[in-house]
Write an enzyme that holds these catalytic residues in place. Structure first.
Site, PDB file in Angstrom:
ATOM      1  N   HIS A 104       0.787  -1.255  -0.128  1.00 10.92           N
ATOM      2  CA  HIS A 104       0.142   0.114   0.105  1.00 10.92           C
ATOM      3  C   HIS A 104       0.934   1.282  -0.046  1.00 10.92           C
ATOM      4  CE1 HIS A 104      -3.307   2.514   2.044  1.00 10.92           C
ATOM      5  NE2 HIS A 104      -3.738   2.401   0.810  1.00 10.92           N
ATOM      6  N   ASP A 108      -5.104   5.546   4.126  1.00 13.47           N
ATOM      7  CA  ASP A 108      -6.379   5.544   4.003  1.00 13.47           C
ATOM      8  C   ASP A 108      -7.230   6.090   5.353  1.00 13.47           C
ATOM      9  OD1 ASP A 108      -6.005   4.232   1.629  1.00 13.47           O
ATOM     10  OD2 ASP A 108      -6.885   2.561   2.116  1.00 13.47           O
ATOM     11  N   HIS A 182     -13.603   6.179   1.410  1.00 14.68           N
ATOM     12  CA  HIS A 182     -12.505   6.694   2.101  1.00 14.68           C
ATOM     13  C   HIS A 182     -11.537   7.533   1.090  1.00 14.68           C
ATOM     14  CE1 HIS A 182     -10.601   3.214  -0.289  1.00 14.68           C
ATOM     15  NE2 HIS A 182      -9.447   3.770   0.187  1.00 14.68           N
ATOM     16  N   HIS A 184      -7.797   8.148  -0.044  1.00 13.30           N
ATOM     17  CA  HIS A 184      -6.438   7.501  -0.333  1.00 13.30           C
ATOM     18  C   HIS A 184      -5.499   8.461  -0.417  1.00 13.30           C
ATOM     19  CE1 HIS A 184      -2.994   4.591  -1.364  1.00 13.30           C
ATOM     20  NE2 HIS A 184      -3.058   5.456  -2.247  1.00 13.30           N
TER      21      HIS A 184
END
Length: 208
Positions: A104, A108, A182, A184
């Site tokens: 990742h 987030d 959400h 990011h």
């Protein structure tokens, strides 16, 4: 009868006395006028000096206030802040999982759909559009060269132009590769590889 040597006629003496200018000890009309003109000139000179000093003080004060205002504006433009309120962190930088092909690359911030997403500092929007797994994405290049990505937006509020710290640029969504609403957020110093947004923000004095 002949006069004695050295003697004068009394009538001649009286005439001489009568013709002698009389000094009364009081200024003449011309002298008084000259004094008045001189006083007026002196007063005008003093008034001019006072006015010039006052003008100089005003100009200096205005210069100081303008410099202070410019310094405040610069500090305001260069401050850093969080991209939204009322969030919870659901995935950190470097996390693994089936949602990502690699690790990742951002942080987030889970928040309700439609929540305001704000620029974390001043800069310029250099991209606003759909970008595959990132969904609706905005990229801002900030005053220090750092680029920030705002992804999965439900909609764009701004698509181009200069932005100020805290200015609303979009709304939280779940577009692209996402399982729920959400934001990011990615941070790319000088437009290079992404770094951990949490630690980077904390280095700027912003607690996540």
């Amino acid at each position: 009868m002949p006069h004695a040597v050295g003697s004068t006629d009394s009538s001649d003496g009286l005439n001489a006395i009568a013709q002698r200018p009389q000094d009364s000890g009081e200024p003449t009309e011309a002298g008084a006028l000259d004094s008045l003109v001189a006083a007026e000139q002196s007063l005008a000179a003093e008034t001019g000096e006072v006015a010039q000093e006052a003008h100089t003080r005003i100009v200096e004060q205005q210069r100081v206030e303008a410099a202070e205002a410019a310094a405040r504006a610069e500090r305001e433009a260069k401050r850093w802040l969080l991209p939204l309120d009322g969030y919870r962190i659901t995935a950190g930088f470097g996390a693994g999982g089936s949602m990502w092909s690699n690790r990742h690359t951002g942080l987030d911030f889970a928040a309700p759909t439609g929540a305001e997403v704000r620029s974390i500092s001043s800069g310029e929007i250099i991209f606003a559009g759909y970008d595959g797994p990132y969904g609706n994405k905005i990229v801002i290049r900030h005053w220090d060269g750092t680029e920030t990505w705002y992804c999965h937006l439900s909609r764009f509020v701004l698509r181009s132009g200069e932005v100020a710290p805290g200015e609303v640029i979009g709304r939280v969504g779940s577009t692209g590769n996402s399982t729920g609403p959400h934001l990011h957020l990615e941070v790319h110093p000088d437009g290079g590889d992404p770094v951990n947004p949490r630690s980077w923000l904390e280095e700027q004095g912003v607690s996540v």
